[in-house]
Design a protein around this motif. Structure first.
Motif, PDB file in Angstrom:
ATOM      1  N   UNK A 107      31.351  37.485 -75.321  1.00 46.50           N
ATOM      2  CA  UNK A 107      30.061  37.651 -74.659  1.00 46.50           C
ATOM      3  C   UNK A 107      29.008  37.711 -75.762  1.00 46.50           C
ATOM      4  N   UNK A 108      28.090  36.744 -75.764  1.00 48.48           N
ATOM      5  CA  UNK A 108      27.173  36.587 -76.890  1.00 48.48           C
ATOM      6  C   UNK A 108      25.722  36.673 -76.421  1.00 48.48           C
ATOM      7  N   UNK A 109      25.076  37.819 -76.720  1.00 46.11           N
ATOM      8  CA  UNK A 109      23.652  38.040 -76.447  1.00 46.11           C
ATOM      9  C   UNK A 109      23.285  37.693 -74.993  1.00 46.11           C
ATOM     10  N   UNK A 110      24.036  38.248 -74.084  1.00 46.17           N
ATOM     11  CA  UNK A 110      23.862  37.934 -72.666  1.00 46.17           C
ATOM     12  C   UNK A 110      22.812  38.850 -72.029  1.00 46.17           C
ATOM     13  N   UNK A 111      21.825  38.230 -71.399  1.00 49.43           N
ATOM     14  CA  UNK A 111      20.833  38.936 -70.593  1.00 49.43           C
ATOM     15  C   UNK A 111      21.023  38.527 -69.138  1.00 49.43           C
ATOM     16  N   UNK A 112      20.960  39.526 -68.254  1.00 55.94           N
ATOM     17  CA  UNK A 112      21.174  39.290 -66.827  1.00 55.94           C
ATOM     18  C   UNK A 112      20.002  39.860 -66.038  1.00 55.94           C
ATOM     19  N   UNK A 113      19.646  39.195 -64.941  1.00 57.74           N
ATOM     20  CA  UNK A 113      18.561  39.656 -64.081  1.00 57.74           C
ATOM     21  C   UNK A 113      18.981  39.551 -62.627  1.00 57.74           C
ATOM     22  N   UNK A 114      18.334  40.348 -61.786  1.00 55.73           N
ATOM     23  CA  UNK A 114      18.526  40.213 -60.343  1.00 55.73           C
ATOM     24  C   UNK A 114      17.175  40.438 -59.659  1.00 55.73           C
TER      25      UNK A 114
ATOM     26  N   UNK B  31      15.497  43.162 -64.958  1.00 59.28           N
ATOM     27  CA  UNK B  31      16.452  42.841 -66.028  1.00 59.28           C
ATOM     28  C   UNK B  31      17.558  43.887 -66.025  1.00 59.28           C
ATOM     29  N   UNK B  32      18.810  43.444 -65.848  1.00 62.43           N
ATOM     30  CA  UNK B  32      19.950  44.356 -65.780  1.00 62.43           C
ATOM     31  C   UNK B  32      20.516  44.653 -67.162  1.00 62.43           C
ATOM     32  N   UNK B  33      20.687  43.606 -67.996  1.00 64.11           N
ATOM     33  CA  UNK B  33      21.167  43.794 -69.361  1.00 64.11           C
ATOM     34  C   UNK B  33      20.308  42.960 -70.301  1.00 64.11           C
ATOM     35  N   UNK B  34      20.273  43.364 -71.564  1.00 58.12           N
ATOM     36  CA  UNK B  34      19.449  42.656 -72.540  1.00 58.12           C
ATOM     37  C   UNK B  34      20.254  42.426 -73.818  1.00 58.12           C
ATOM     38  N   UNK B  35      20.544  41.158 -74.099  1.00 62.46           N
ATOM     39  CA  UNK B  35      21.185  40.725 -75.346  1.00 62.46           C
ATOM     40  C   UNK B  35      22.466  41.519 -75.650  1.00 62.46           C
ATOM     41  N   UNK B  36      23.348  41.583 -74.675  1.00 64.57           N
ATOM     42  CA  UNK B  36      24.618  42.307 -74.849  1.00 64.57           C
ATOM     43  C   UNK B  36      25.657  41.371 -75.463  1.00 64.57           C
ATOM     44  N   UNK B  37      26.332  41.853 -76.510  1.00 63.57           N
ATOM     45  CA  UNK B  37      27.364  41.068 -77.197  1.00 63.57           C
ATOM     46  C   UNK B  37      28.611  41.911 -77.421  1.00 63.57           C
ATOM     47  N   UNK B  38      29.768  41.318 -77.179  1.00 63.40           N
ATOM     48  CA  UNK B  38      31.038  41.954 -77.524  1.00 63.40           C
ATOM     49  C   UNK B  38      32.157  40.928 -77.382  1.00 63.40           C
ATOM     50  N   UNK B  39      33.297  41.229 -77.974  1.00 66.20           N
ATOM     51  CA  UNK B  39      34.503  40.408 -77.861  1.00 66.20           C
ATOM     52  C   UNK B  39      35.627  41.244 -77.262  1.00 66.20           C
TER      53      UNK B  39
ATOM     54  N   UNK C  41      20.748  34.696 -67.627  1.00 63.54           N
ATOM     55  CA  UNK C  41      19.468  34.026 -67.861  1.00 63.54           C
ATOM     56  C   UNK C  41      19.381  33.579 -69.321  1.00 63.54           C
ATOM     57  N   UNK C  42      20.164  34.203 -70.183  1.00 62.59           N
ATOM     58  CA  UNK C  42      20.277  33.757 -71.569  1.00 62.59           C
ATOM     59  C   UNK C  42      21.585  34.272 -72.146  1.00 62.59           C
ATOM     60  N   UNK C  43      22.033  33.632 -73.226  1.00 65.01           N
ATOM     61  CA  UNK C  43      23.298  34.003 -73.831  1.00 65.01           C
ATOM     62  C   UNK C  43      24.462  33.233 -73.222  1.00 65.01           C
ATOM     63  N   UNK C  44      25.652  33.452 -73.777  1.00 65.97           N
ATOM     64  CA  UNK C  44      26.835  32.713 -73.331  1.00 65.97           C
ATOM     65  C   UNK C  44      28.017  33.644 -73.116  1.00 65.97           C
TER      66      UNK C  44
END
Length: 290
Positions: free
Chosen positions: A32-39, A47-55, A86-89
């Motif tokens: 999970x690479x810099x994932x931002x989520x919205x609803x 905005x639910x999450x902002x630039x979240x990254x982890x493996x 909305x952004x990230x992969x």
């Protein structure tokens, strides 16, 4: 991609994947690479999450821990393929996640996730026939095998309305494991259970993991549950969810409850979750990633 890591707190907890002996050398399964989520609500976009990254690595018991509203369940739904970032992969192995798939199975919090007109064994076998295209006999055999694993073989012909909440969750877990997913996603699966049943379910989940070493991504807002269930914990800040820390917790078990070290770790995690100074944390995170 480099996962954000908070400075290690003192005492029993450690920060960073490399210090976890149980996971060392494992294959990276989920990225999970810099994932931002919205609803969208009726009034605005949130905005639910902002630039979240982890493996997440193979055979991890990876826990997303944070207060209510930090976006951890939304993040799990995005990994399941139900929500698009909305952004990230998000990548599972070498492939980007573009929608739901049988390689990711979700166990939800709600007890009523089992069709009431099907028996227990039919509930477990049905998705096997649809997604895995097994014959009726093959699906039933595998369903009975996993019902045996969760201690419900004697209830194979029962209907869901005759089961307790904990038993229904066992069926849901058996159904998920029978699919043999690459990663099992659990969204606060024990939160609605009473304290004794919740502890028993935690114990049974760990026993199942010890036998099969499956990969699980587990969402909770209970610090104690995170320490017991997880071998790695990602702490998310209050809304919107940002990475506060990534910690190793493989040294804890249910036997740790009540110990001074365990209680100190609970207190430290609470401070990490709710401390202020987001700007300073962002700067420290960028320094780690650099």
């Amino acid at each position: 991609m480099s996962t954000a890591v908070h400075t290690a707190p003192e005492g029993g907890l450690s920060s960073g994947y490399g210090e976890n002996p149980a996971a060392a050398g494992s294959e990276r399964l989920l990225s999970v690479d810099r994932v931002s989520l919205e609803y969208r609500t009726r009034e605005r976009i949130v905005r639910a999450t902002h630039h979240v990254s982890f493996d997440v690595y193979r055979a991890d018991r990876f826990v997303l821990l944070g207060p209510s509203g930090c976006g951890k369940s939304t993040l799990l739904k995005a990994i399941a393929g139900f929500v698009e970032p909305v952004s990230g992969t998000i990548r599972l192995g070498d492939e980007p996640v573009r929608g739901p798939g049988a390689d990711r199975v979700v166990v939800f919090q709600e007890f009523d996730q089992l069709p009431p007109w099907k028996t227990v064994v039919e509930n477990v076998a049905f998705p096997l026939r649809v997604a895995r295209k097994l014959s009726r006999a093959q699906a039933k055999d595998r369903a009975l095998h996993y019902l045996e694993k969760v201690g419900l073989a004697a209830f194979a012909d029962a209907h869901p309305h005759t089961l307790s909440g904990g038993m229904k969750q066992r069926v849901a877990i058996a159904r998920a494991l029978a699919m043999q997913p690459r990663i099992l996603l659990m969204d606060e699966p024990f939160a609605a259970l009473d304290a004794l049943t919740r502890r028993k379910m935690q114990e049974e989940l760990l026993q199942l993991w010890d036998e099969a070493r499956f990969t699980v991504l587990f969402v909770t807002h209970s610090i104690e549950e995170a320490l017991i269930v997880g071998n790695r914990i990602l702490l998310l800040s209050p809304h919107p969810g940002r990475v506060r820390a990534e910690l190793n917790s493989h040294q804890y078990s249910q036997e740790s409850l009540g110990s001074a070290d365990f209680q100190q770790s609970v207190a430290r995690i609470h401070r990490l979750l709710f401390e202020t100074g987001t700007g300073n944390q962002e700067q420290a995170r960028e320094q780690v990633q650099a």
